[in-house]
Design a protein around this motif. Structure first.
Motif, mmCIF file in Angstrom:
data_model
loop_
_atom_site.group_PDB
_atom_site.id
_atom_site.type_symbol
_atom_site.label_atom_id
_atom_site.label_comp_id
_atom_site.label_asym_id
_atom_site.label_seq_id
_atom_site.Cartn_x
_atom_site.Cartn_y
_atom_site.Cartn_z
ATOM 1 N N MET A 1 14.824 3.323 17.324
ATOM 2 C CA MET A 1 15.084 4.238 16.510
ATOM 3 C C MET A 1 15.736 5.472 17.177
ATOM 4 N N GLU A 2 16.770 6.247 15.994
ATOM 5 C CA GLU A 2 17.251 6.755 15.709
ATOM 6 C C GLU A 2 16.933 8.936 15.311
ATOM 7 N N PRO A 3 17.136 9.669 16.108
ATOM 8 C CA PRO A 3 15.979 10.550 15.490
ATOM 9 C C PRO A 3 16.515 10.682 13.983
ATOM 10 N N TYR A 4 17.612 10.333 13.727
ATOM 11 C CA TYR A 4 18.119 10.844 12.184
ATOM 12 C C TYR A 4 19.313 9.602 12.201
ATOM 13 N N TYR A 5 19.666 9.641 10.328
ATOM 14 C CA TYR A 5 20.344 8.787 10.726
ATOM 15 C C TYR A 5 21.129 9.236 8.815
ATOM 16 N N TYR A 6 22.312 8.623 8.802
ATOM 17 C CA TYR A 6 23.700 8.898 7.306
ATOM 18 C C TYR A 6 22.839 7.796 6.231
ATOM 19 N N LEU A 7 22.589 8.485 4.955
ATOM 20 C CA LEU A 7 22.988 7.328 4.111
ATOM 21 C C LEU A 7 23.798 7.305 2.865
ATOM 22 N N VAL A 8 24.604 6.825 2.536
ATOM 23 C CA VAL A 8 25.753 7.037 1.360
ATOM 24 C C VAL A 8 25.173 6.144 0.396
ATOM 25 N N GLU A 9 25.095 6.442 -0.823
ATOM 26 C CA GLU A 9 24.617 6.533 -2.297
ATOM 27 C C GLU A 9 25.804 5.473 -2.570
ATOM 28 N N GLU A 10 25.829 4.257 -4.092
ATOM 29 C CA GLU A 10 26.898 3.355 -4.174
ATOM 30 C C GLU A 10 27.581 4.970 -4.798
ATOM 31 N N LYS A 11 27.045 5.498 -5.651
ATOM 32 C CA LYS A 11 27.892 6.764 -6.307
ATOM 33 C C LYS A 11 28.206 7.340 -6.227
ATOM 34 N N ARG A 12 28.229 8.086 -4.750
ATOM 35 C CA ARG A 12 28.645 9.158 -3.798
ATOM 36 C C ARG A 12 29.217 8.819 -2.865
ATOM 37 N N ASP A 13 30.175 9.914 -2.354
ATOM 38 C CA ASP A 13 30.254 10.157 -1.377
ATOM 39 C C ASP A 13 30.134 10.930 -0.311
ATOM 40 N N GLU A 14 29.212 11.786 -0.524
ATOM 41 C CA GLU A 14 28.313 12.415 0.950
ATOM 42 C C GLU A 14 27.116 11.249 1.703
ATOM 43 N N LYS A 15 26.846 12.316 2.759
ATOM 44 C CA LYS A 15 26.605 11.523 3.493
ATOM 45 C C LYS A 15 25.051 12.178 3.914
ATOM 46 N N MET A 16 24.279 12.318 3.079
ATOM 47 C CA MET A 16 22.696 12.827 3.391
ATOM 48 C C MET A 16 22.336 12.036 4.678
ATOM 49 N N ILE A 17 21.158 12.261 4.726
ATOM 50 C CA ILE A 17 20.321 12.241 6.411
ATOM 51 C C ILE A 17 19.137 11.866 6.097
ATOM 52 N N VAL A 18 18.146 10.891 6.588
ATOM 53 C CA VAL A 18 17.299 10.792 6.508
ATOM 54 C C VAL A 18 16.804 10.990 7.674
ATOM 55 N N MET A 19 15.417 10.916 7.717
ATOM 56 C CA MET A 19 15.095 11.410 8.515
ATOM 57 C C MET A 19 13.289 10.985 8.823
ATOM 58 N N GLY B 1 23.513 15.736 1.049
ATOM 59 C CA GLY B 1 24.902 15.342 1.404
ATOM 60 C C GLY B 1 25.393 16.405 1.882
ATOM 61 N N PHE B 2 25.282 17.670 1.458
ATOM 62 C CA PHE B 2 26.273 18.900 1.801
ATOM 63 C C PHE B 2 25.424 19.785 2.772
ATOM 64 N N THR B 3 26.360 20.950 3.241
ATOM 65 C CA THR B 3 25.887 21.924 4.116
ATOM 66 C C THR B 3 25.110 23.165 3.087
ATOM 67 N N LEU B 4 24.845 23.823 2.482
ATOM 68 C CA LEU B 4 24.344 24.931 2.343
ATOM 69 C C LEU B 4 25.358 26.192 2.450
ATOM 70 N N CYS B 5 26.144 26.793 2.584
ATOM 71 C CA CYS B 5 26.880 28.226 3.097
ATOM 72 C C CYS B 5 26.310 29.295 1.964
ATOM 73 N N SER B 6 25.940 30.903 2.449
ATOM 74 C CA SER B 6 25.799 31.643 1.076
ATOM 75 C C SER B 6 26.742 33.130 1.432
ATOM 76 N N PHE B 7 27.620 32.591 2.319
ATOM 77 C CA PHE B 7 27.990 33.835 2.552
ATOM 78 C C PHE B 7 28.600 34.307 0.895
ATOM 79 N N LYS B 8 29.550 34.256 0.630
ATOM 80 C CA LYS B 8 30.104 34.880 -0.578
ATOM 81 C C LYS B 8 28.950 35.394 -1.771
#
Length: 309
Positions: free
Chosen positions: A201-219, A230-237
């Motif tokens: 068992m790995e610490p986490y895996y990537y999960l891709v839904e059928e209708k999305r290209d983003e790689k969610m993380i499942v742990m 599936g995205f990484t938030l940034c708040s610079f702006k």
């Protein structure tokens, strides 16, 4: 959004503090050199979800390093506890009394009750992930607690409104993968059993839904299965708006990110707080780390839909 933070501060904005997650004393030293204002430490058994955690001795070591230069020190106690685990929780919190921590993050109200009985209620920070979505709820909890952490699904406008309503008492998640969903079921284990997989068992895996290209993380851990964006938030702006709205603290996470990347992010936030151009920092950072799919999360996208009559 292009307004400089120095101008915001001159107009009365608070000096929003940046908190980073650290796993060992060396990372604390790095955080100090990059001008972090505080550290958050995950503790074995007591933190609900983390890739790396320490024991009480490790906490003490990081605490001592941080306090030498006046950094704030917080611990993550976000586990959901059973009745049988409450004595262990109480014993751990009694140990923590010796350290005079700046705050204790929790999700389970039993943690607050134990802290309150020990005279530590006012050091607690409520982090229920999705529940703090308006000023009224936040004010109720703040009668007995130190801070509340806003839900990540709020828009920028909503975050700023709550921050302005209760200045200095609101914290936000600024940077990293956002927790989206939790199940108490062992979904990864169940899936592997279904396909007769018996490997490690790995610490986490990537999960891709059928209708999305983003790689969610499942742990998966003993608390259940945790799904991250599936995205990484940034708040610079958005930082100047948050500062002018009196948001007190912002969390920068390196869960699923390299530590050096988190330090680069911290450098960017500190520079913007000191008056640097947010758009330039954002563009350079996103280009440098293009593989992590940096986005603005829900800042400009309402997650609730109202029926029009």
């Amino acid at each position: 959004m292009g307004q400089k933070t120095s101008t915001i501060l001159e107009k009365g904005g608070m000096n929003l503090k940046f908190l980073v997650e650290t796993y060992n004393p060396q990372e604390v030293l790095e955080a100090i050199s990059h001008k972090a204002d505080g550290i958050i430490v995950s503790i074995e058994f007591f933190s609900a979800r983390c890739l790396h955690a320490t024991d009480f001795e490790g906490l003490v070591q990081m605490y001592n390093v941080a306090k030498e230069v006046g950094l704030e020190v917080y611990i993550d106690v976000t586990r959901m506890f059973t009745d049988e685990e409450l004595l262990r929780l109480e014993g751990f919190l009694k140990q923590c009394q010796e350290l005079q921590l700046d705050g204790i993050y929790f999700s389970d109200m039993s943690v607050f009750e134990v802290c309150n009985e020990l005279g530590m209620g006012k050091s607690t920070i409520y982090q229920p992930d999705t529940m703090i979505v308006n000023t009224w709820d936040a004010k109720v909890f703040l009668e007995d607690m130190k801070r509340v952490v806003l839900a990540k699904e709020l828009t920028l406008e909503e975050c700023c409104q709550i921050g302005s309503d209760i200045p200095g008492c609101v914290e936000m998640f600024l940077h990293g993968r956002e927790l989206m969903s939790i199940s108490k079921r062992a979904l990864v284990t169940n899936y592997f059993e279904e396909i007769s997989y018996s490997g490690k068992m790995e610490p986490y895996y990537y999960l891709v839904e059928e209708k999305r290209d983003e790689k969610m993380i499942v742990m998966e851990n003993e608390q259940g299965t945790h799904f991250f964006s599936g995205f990484t938030l940034c708040s610079f702006k958005e930082l100047s708006s948050l500062i002018s709205s009196h948001i007190s603290h912002g969390r920068i996470s390196h869960m699923f990110l390299e530590f050096d990347e988190m330090m680069d992010a911290l450098d960017g936030y500190v520079a913007i707080r000191e008056g640097a151009d947010a758009c330039a920092i954002h563009d350079n950072f996103v280009e440098k780390y293009s593989g992590n799919n940096y986005q603005s999360g829900f800042y400009y996208q309402k997650t609730s839909v109202r029926k029009e009559y």
